[in-house]
Design an enzyme around this catalytic site. Structure first.
Site, mmCIF file in Angstrom:
data_model
loop_
_atom_site.group_PDB
_atom_site.id
_atom_site.type_symbol
_atom_site.label_atom_id
_atom_site.label_comp_id
_atom_site.label_asym_id
_atom_site.label_seq_id
_atom_site.Cartn_x
_atom_site.Cartn_y
_atom_site.Cartn_z
ATOM 1 N N HIS A 1 -59.862 -29.640 -6.916
ATOM 2 C CA HIS A 1 -59.765 -29.119 -5.553
ATOM 3 C C HIS A 1 -60.217 -30.224 -4.603
ATOM 4 C CE1 HIS A 1 -61.095 -26.596 -2.131
ATOM 5 N NE2 HIS A 1 -60.376 -25.620 -2.636
ATOM 6 N N ASP B 1 -67.612 -28.171 -11.325
ATOM 7 C CA ASP B 1 -67.235 -27.261 -10.241
ATOM 8 C C ASP B 1 -66.813 -25.945 -10.896
ATOM 9 O OD1 ASP B 1 -65.766 -25.749 -8.484
ATOM 10 O OD2 ASP B 1 -64.488 -27.371 -7.771
ATOM 11 N N GLN C 1 -63.999 -21.496 -9.939
ATOM 12 C CA GLN C 1 -63.009 -20.568 -10.508
ATOM 13 C C GLN C 1 -63.427 -20.040 -11.871
ATOM 14 O OE1 GLN C 1 -60.573 -19.310 -8.859
ATOM 15 N NE2 GLN C 1 -60.680 -20.669 -7.092
ATOM 16 N N LYS D 1 -66.274 -15.957 -4.441
ATOM 17 C CA LYS D 1 -65.210 -15.879 -5.450
ATOM 18 C C LYS D 1 -65.636 -15.007 -6.623
ATOM 19 C CE LYS D 1 -63.393 -20.432 -4.329
ATOM 20 N NZ LYS D 1 -62.221 -20.135 -3.518
ATOM 21 N N CYS E 1 -55.179 -26.598 -1.743
ATOM 22 C CA CYS E 1 -56.204 -27.657 -1.650
ATOM 23 C C CYS E 1 -56.192 -28.567 -2.874
ATOM 24 C CB CYS E 1 -57.608 -27.080 -1.449
ATOM 25 S SG CYS E 1 -57.841 -26.351 0.153
HETATM 26 C C1 LIG Z 1 -61.933 -25.164 -7.837
HETATM 27 C C2 LIG Z 1 -62.548 -24.991 -6.475
HETATM 28 N N1 LIG Z 1 -63.501 -25.830 -6.066
HETATM 29 C C3 LIG Z 1 -64.095 -25.710 -4.866
HETATM 30 C C4 LIG Z 1 -63.725 -24.723 -3.989
HETATM 31 C C5 LIG Z 1 -64.432 -24.597 -2.684
HETATM 32 O O1 LIG Z 1 -65.357 -23.559 -2.794
HETATM 33 P P1 LIG Z 1 -66.138 -22.962 -1.543
HETATM 34 O O2 LIG Z 1 -65.176 -22.055 -0.843
HETATM 35 O O3 LIG Z 1 -67.278 -22.205 -2.157
HETATM 36 O O4 LIG Z 1 -66.605 -24.080 -0.710
HETATM 37 C C6 LIG Z 1 -62.724 -23.830 -4.353
HETATM 38 C C7 LIG Z 1 -62.251 -22.810 -3.403
HETATM 39 O O5 LIG Z 1 -61.090 -22.447 -3.392
HETATM 40 C C8 LIG Z 1 -62.127 -23.961 -5.631
HETATM 41 O O6 LIG Z 1 -61.178 -23.118 -6.040
#
Ligand SMILES: Cc1ncc(COP(=O)(O)O)c(C=O)c1O
Length: 413
Positions: A129, A206, A209, A232, A370
């Site tokens: 992302h 990260d 998901q 999420k 993204c």
């Molecule tokens: C894989 C991944 N990383 C990071 C993010 C960003 O997360 P946050 O909305 O908590 O900043 C997202 C959000 O869509 C995501 O899907």
């Protein structure tokens, strides 16, 4: 098939817990398939916010009055519940942030700025992302370090052999997701961490998901940093968590300066607070952190294995039905996936599909999600993404399939 008997869970009963699901959108019952962007919130999370503001809103930690003590207790209880959720060793290792984006930026700005130097390398994957690309790019630019990217296969899986080749004694940080938001791929993070540690690199995972779908044990994974996001995982927006190993967090300078993160301030010098407060400058998002605890309890009470079983059934069903539609191409066919179905349809722009599904009350996400570099690899602008949560049903997938068939028929006339 009756929604209540798809898995061990009572899905009809679970749906009743989510007020937002019971509405018509454009004259049709809402079908919410945008869960990878943000999931809906059960009543207990919403009630918790209301109870906090109506019952014990107060600033935390410094207060000696009853409300402040109650608010502090509730806030700190979430830290302990989060520690257990992630299987971390200590609440000192649980830092509240605004989300995964902030958690990653915190690590890039503090650990990264302190320990990455010119000529060093940071490795990410092509599945990341933007939140797990841009902070590292910024750091590399500042430090004259190099960003390296693990390629992914046509199925959307990380190429582990290529990763092995990229690792060297120049590698300082490896940052990859546990599950991909645009393709759903579940990455072999334990193996990635093991390999990176052979070169003494630290690893940030990260988990945006993963947290609502997969078991997470940061101790077993031996992750150095692990990031999750409340919104999420059935919790409120504006709350994220950074797990970090205590020894690393102690070496890192603070992220932001201000209240709460200090021990003592004089005009000459400031000493910093102990963990985890060193990284929580200013008044935190107390209400949402308090309510986040209810989201974790919700997941725990259902059981992640049961949630995963139901969602896997939905994914298998949706994959079969959607790929049977002429002209559809599924993007992301990894062997192990969370409940994300990304696809394109010959000759129809994803945006148009999204808009036309919306007229049928069906909420999907369209675009690059993204993950622009990943879309470039597949030579597409974007996809239609349907992502499933525990409250979704096969009947809703039938509605999606019916919608897609009608859109294709309509546009091919
Ligand atoms: C894989 C991944 N990383 C990071 C993010 C960003 O997360 P946050 O909305 O908590 O900043 C997202 C959000 O869509 C995501 O899907």
């Amino acid at each position: 098939m009756n929604a209540t008997v798809q898995s061990g869970l009572d899905i009809s009963g679970i749906r009743k817990l989510f007020p937002v699901l019971h509405q018509q959108v454009n004259g049709k019952p809402l079908v919410y398939f945008d869960n990878a962007a943000t999931s809906q919130k059960p009543g207990r999370v919403i009630d918790s916010l209301k109870q906090y503001y109506e019952g014990y809103n107060a600033n935390i930690h410094r207060g000696i009055h009853t409300l402040a003590e109650k608010a502090t207790r509730a806030y700190e209880e979430t830290r302990e519940v989060t520690r257990q959720f992630l299987h971390a060793g200590s609440t000192e290792e649980i830092i509240f942030t605004r989300g995964v984006t902030e958690s990653i930026n915190l690590v890039a700005s503090t650990y990264g700025r302190s320990f990455v130097n010119a000529g060093d390398e940071i490795i990410i994957s092509a599945l990341e992302h933007h939140s797990n690309i841009v902070p590292w790019q910024m750091l590399c630019e500042e430090k004259k370090a190099k960003l390296k990217v693990i390629p992914v296969t046509d199925a959307g899986e990380i190429d582990i052999d290529a990763f092995r080749q990229l690792l060297s004694d120049r590698t300082k940080i490896v940052a990859v997701n546990h599950a991909s938001n645009s393709l759903g791929t579940i990455n072999p993070v334990k193996e990635i961490i093991r390999l990176a540690h052979q070169w003494s690199a630290v690893v940030l995972i990260d988990g945006a998901q993963a947290a609502a779908h997969l078991p997470i044990d940061v101790t077993d994974l031996d992750a150095d940093f692990y990031c999750i996001s409340s919104h999420k995982m059935y919790g409120p927006t504006g709350v994220g968590v950074l797990y970090g190993k205590k020894a690393l967090l102690e070496k890192m300078p603070p992220y932001m300066g201000g209240g709460e993160m200090i021990k003592e301030v004089t005009f000459e010098k400031t000493t910093f607070n102990d963990l985890p407060y060193k990284f929580e400058a200013g008044t935190p998002n107390i209400a949402d952190v308090v309510a986040f605890k209810e989201a974790i309890h919700f997941i725990n009470e259902l059981g992640k294995q049961n949630i995963a079983k139901h969602e896997n059934e939905l994914l298998a069903y949706a994959t079969e039905k959607v790929s049977a539609i002429p002209g559809v191409r599924i993007i992301g066919t990894a062997r192990e996936k969370v409940s994300v179905l990304s696809f394109i349809i010959d000759g129809i722009h994803p945006f148009d599909i999204g808009q036309m599904l919306d007229t049928r009350g069906i909420a999907v996400r369209t675009g690059h999600h993204c993950t622009q570099p990943l879309m470039d690899q597949f030579k597409i602008e974007g996809t239609v993404r349907a992502s499933f949560a525990v409250y979704n049903t096969k009947e809703e997938i039938d509605a999606l399939v019916e919608g897609l068939r009608r859109i294709i028929n309509f546009l091919s006339k």
